[in-house]
Design an enzyme around this catalytic site. Structure first.
Site, PDB file in Angstrom:
ATOM      1  N   HIS A 191      -8.442   0.563  -3.485  1.00  0.00           N
ATOM      2  CA  HIS A 191      -9.324   0.270  -2.353  1.00  0.00           C
ATOM      3  C   HIS A 191     -10.072   1.551  -2.019  1.00  0.00           C
ATOM      4  O   HIS A 191      -9.493   2.479  -1.449  1.00  0.00           O
ATOM      5  CB  HIS A 191      -8.436  -0.203  -1.194  1.00  0.00           C
ATOM      6  CG  HIS A 191      -9.175  -0.470   0.072  1.00  0.00           C
ATOM      7  ND1 HIS A 191      -8.508  -0.688   1.246  1.00  0.00           N
ATOM      8  CD2 HIS A 191     -10.492  -0.567   0.367  1.00  0.00           C
ATOM      9  CE1 HIS A 191      -9.384  -0.909   2.218  1.00  0.00           C
ATOM     10  NE2 HIS A 191     -10.594  -0.843   1.698  1.00  0.00           N
TER      11      HIS A 191
ATOM     12  N   MET B 147     -12.176   3.529   0.110  1.00  0.00           N
ATOM     13  CA  MET B 147     -12.766   3.709   1.427  1.00  0.00           C
ATOM     14  C   MET B 147     -13.526   5.040   1.409  1.00  0.00           C
ATOM     15  O   MET B 147     -13.110   6.051   2.000  1.00  0.00           O
ATOM     16  CB  MET B 147     -11.685   3.704   2.518  1.00  0.00           C
ATOM     17  CG  MET B 147     -11.092   2.329   2.735  1.00  0.00           C
ATOM     18  SD  MET B 147      -9.560   2.347   3.658  1.00  0.00           S
ATOM     19  CE  MET B 147      -8.400   2.609   2.317  1.00  0.00           C
TER      20      MET B 147
ATOM     21  N   MET C 151     -10.755  -6.523   5.786  1.00  0.00           N
ATOM     22  CA  MET C 151     -10.019  -5.536   6.584  1.00  0.00           C
ATOM     23  C   MET C 151      -9.596  -6.181   7.896  1.00  0.00           C
ATOM     24  O   MET C 151     -10.438  -6.687   8.642  1.00  0.00           O
ATOM     25  CB  MET C 151     -10.912  -4.331   6.876  1.00  0.00           C
ATOM     26  CG  MET C 151     -11.136  -3.376   5.722  1.00  0.00           C
ATOM     27  SD  MET C 151      -9.648  -2.754   4.979  1.00  0.00           S
ATOM     28  CE  MET C 151      -8.856  -1.961   6.362  1.00  0.00           C
TER      29      MET C 151
ATOM     30  N   ASP D 120      -5.949  -7.042   4.498  1.00  0.00           N
ATOM     31  CA  ASP D 120      -5.493  -5.659   4.400  1.00  0.00           C
ATOM     32  C   ASP D 120      -5.465  -4.984   5.764  1.00  0.00           C
ATOM     33  O   ASP D 120      -6.499  -4.688   6.343  1.00  0.00           O
ATOM     34  CB  ASP D 120      -6.461  -4.905   3.463  1.00  0.00           C
ATOM     35  CG  ASP D 120      -6.022  -3.498   3.187  1.00  0.00           C
ATOM     36  OD1 ASP D 120      -6.688  -2.825   2.385  1.00  0.00           O
ATOM     37  OD2 ASP D 120      -5.016  -3.048   3.778  1.00  0.00           O
TER      38      ASP D 120
ATOM     39  N   SER E 294       0.854  -1.194   0.000  1.00  0.00           N
ATOM     40  CA  SER E 294       0.000   0.000   0.000  1.00  0.00           C
ATOM     41  C   SER E 294       0.884   1.236   0.000  1.00  0.00           C
ATOM     42  O   SER E 294       1.766   1.370   0.861  1.00  0.00           O
ATOM     43  CB  SER E 294      -0.885   0.026   1.252  1.00  0.00           C
ATOM     44  OG  SER E 294      -1.396   1.336   1.449  1.00  0.00           O
TER      45      SER E 294
ATOM     46  N   ASP F  80      -4.768   3.148  -1.426  1.00  0.00           N
ATOM     47  CA  ASP F  80      -5.794   3.350  -0.398  1.00  0.00           C
ATOM     48  C   ASP F  80      -6.415   4.723  -0.537  1.00  0.00           C
ATOM     49  O   ASP F  80      -5.806   5.731  -0.189  1.00  0.00           O
ATOM     50  CB  ASP F  80      -5.169   3.200   0.995  1.00  0.00           C
ATOM     51  CG  ASP F  80      -4.988   1.757   1.367  1.00  0.00           C
ATOM     52  OD1 ASP F  80      -3.895   1.382   1.833  1.00  0.00           O
ATOM     53  OD2 ASP F  80      -5.946   0.987   1.181  1.00  0.00           O
TER      54      ASP F  80
ATOM     55  N   MET G 230      -9.165   7.404   0.487  1.00  0.00           N
ATOM     56  CA  MET G 230      -9.986   7.731   1.659  1.00  0.00           C
ATOM     57  C   MET G 230     -10.600   9.112   1.474  1.00  0.00           C
ATOM     58  O   MET G 230      -9.928  10.053   1.040  1.00  0.00           O
ATOM     59  CB  MET G 230      -9.114   7.720   2.913  1.00  0.00           C
ATOM     60  CG  MET G 230      -8.415   6.393   3.125  1.00  0.00           C
ATOM     61  SD  MET G 230      -7.275   6.463   4.524  1.00  0.00           S
ATOM     62  CE  MET G 230      -6.586   4.820   4.423  1.00  0.00           C
TER      63      MET G 230
ATOM     64  N   HIS H 154      -1.180  -1.441  -4.185  1.00  0.00           N
ATOM     65  CA  HIS H 154      -2.461  -1.172  -3.511  1.00  0.00           C
ATOM     66  C   HIS H 154      -2.578   0.324  -3.241  1.00  0.00           C
ATOM     67  O   HIS H 154      -1.688   0.935  -2.629  1.00  0.00           O
ATOM     68  CB  HIS H 154      -2.504  -1.958  -2.198  1.00  0.00           C
ATOM     69  CG  HIS H 154      -3.799  -1.918  -1.469  1.00  0.00           C
ATOM     70  ND1 HIS H 154      -4.873  -2.718  -1.806  1.00  0.00           N
ATOM     71  CD2 HIS H 154      -4.198  -1.176  -0.410  1.00  0.00           C
ATOM     72  CE1 HIS H 154      -5.869  -2.479  -0.954  1.00  0.00           C
ATOM     73  NE2 HIS H 154      -5.488  -1.555  -0.105  1.00  0.00           N
TER      74      HIS H 154
HETATM   75  C1  DX5 Z   1      -6.116   1.035   6.049  1.00  0.00           C
HETATM   76  C2  DX5 Z   1      -5.679   0.592   4.666  1.00  0.00           C
HETATM   77  C3  DX5 Z   1      -4.565  -0.435   4.695  1.00  0.00           C
HETATM   78  C4  DX5 Z   1      -3.351   0.072   5.347  1.00  0.00           C
HETATM   79  C5  DX5 Z   1      -2.263  -0.954   5.306  1.00  0.00           C
HETATM   80  O1  DX5 Z   1      -7.338   1.702   5.955  1.00  0.00           O
HETATM   81  O2  DX5 Z   1      -6.757  -0.001   3.989  1.00  0.00           O
HETATM   82  O3  DX5 Z   1      -4.236  -0.800   3.350  1.00  0.00           O
HETATM   83  O4  DX5 Z   1      -2.925   1.231   4.720  1.00  0.00           O
HETATM   84  O5  DX5 Z   1      -1.204  -0.408   6.029  1.00  0.00           O
HETATM   85  P1  DX5 Z   1      -0.483  -1.291   7.135  1.00  0.00           P
HETATM   86  O6  DX5 Z   1       0.039  -2.500   6.393  1.00  0.00           O
HETATM   87  O7  DX5 Z   1       0.604  -0.381   7.641  1.00  0.00           O
HETATM   88  O8  DX5 Z   1      -1.504  -1.639   8.163  1.00  0.00           O
HETATM   89 ZN    ZN Z   2      -6.324  -0.909   1.744  1.00  0.00          ZN
END
Ligand code: DX5
Ligand code: ZN
Length: 220
Positions: free
Chosen positions: A66, A68, A137, A176, A8, A35, A37, A33
């Site tokens: 991903h 979110m 998750m 994840d 990620s 992320d 948000m 990946h």
């Molecule tokens: C959290 C993300 C994860 C996270 C993973 O909301 O979806 O992908 O960034 O990071 P680590 O591996 O540091 O938990």
């Molecule tokens: Zn993620």
């Protein structure tokens, strides 16, 4: 089957994002990946399609986005246009989940559904045959660097049994959050096919190559 590693970029050095992504690809990771948000579905705000487009230019790896975000149907086409190969939307964010999954597939990307830690697996019952991947998750979404929720491993086992029981070969099971070298083997043994790792890969202390090698060495 070889377990895939999907770093990620959330914890990467954004001052040198292209270099970090290239280092991950050179280290032999399988996907990248992203992320996303929105500050509403999760407390944090990360990045939009612009960063996906920059990542697309920096690597030939599949981009696994991903979302979110609330109402992911409003954003997913822009990420696919920016180069996303795979899109996971949160079940908890979709009133019309079947329609959103169709929208992803009609736009030419692989479709996934992500579940927060307290969301029962059985809610996947009807949509599972339509999916290319399920994202479990193993932390509460919103931030990198959190601790792995131990109960996630049994959830992965139950999900893997669900997928196998329905004869749905080829559905990727992504775990994840909080994945590290010390827990990677158990997560893989439970049935995960893809491990997302943010701070285990991009930690600002060790090289990406060394961190990826440590993860890979921990896997069967
Ligand atoms: C959290 C993300 C994860 C996270 C993973 O909301 O979806 O992908 O960034 O990071 P680590 O591996 O540091 O938990
Ligand atoms: Zn993620």
């Amino acid at each position: 089957m070889t377990i895939k590693i999907a770093p990620s970029i959330l914890t990467a050095d954004f001052n040198h994002l292209g270099r970090e992504i290239a280092a991950a690809q050179a280290a032999g990771v399988d996907w990248l990946h992203l992320d996303v948000m929105d500050g509403h579905f999760v407390p944090n705000l990360s990045f939009g399609p612009l960063v996906a487009r920059a990542a697309r230019a920096a690597t030939t790896l599949p981009l696994d986005v991903h979302l979110m975000v609330e109402q992911p149907e409003r954003l997913l086409n822009a990420f696919i246009a920016a180069g996303a190969d795979r899109i996971s939307v949160h079940l908890e964010a979709c009133v019309h989940l079947h329609r959103v999954v169709q929208q992803i597939k009609e736009a030419g990307a692989c479709a996934g559904v992500a579940l927060n830690p307290a969301t029962p697996l059985h809610l996947l019952e009807e949509i599972l045959p339509e999916l290319d991947q399920v994202l479990v998750m193993s932390v509460n979404p919103g931030f990198g660097g959190q601790a792995y929720i131990p109960a996630s491993t049994a959830r992965v086992q139950r999900l893997a049994a669900m997928v196998a029981g329905r004869g749905l070969t080829g559905v990727e099971i992504i775990v994840d959050g909080g994945v590290k070298a010390h827990n990677a083997a158990a997560i893989a043994a439970a049935g995960a096919t893809v491990l997302v790792a943010g701070s285990a890969v991009f930690d600002g202390r060790h090289s990406v190559a060394d961190n990826v090698a440590a993860l890979r060495a921990a896997l069967p």
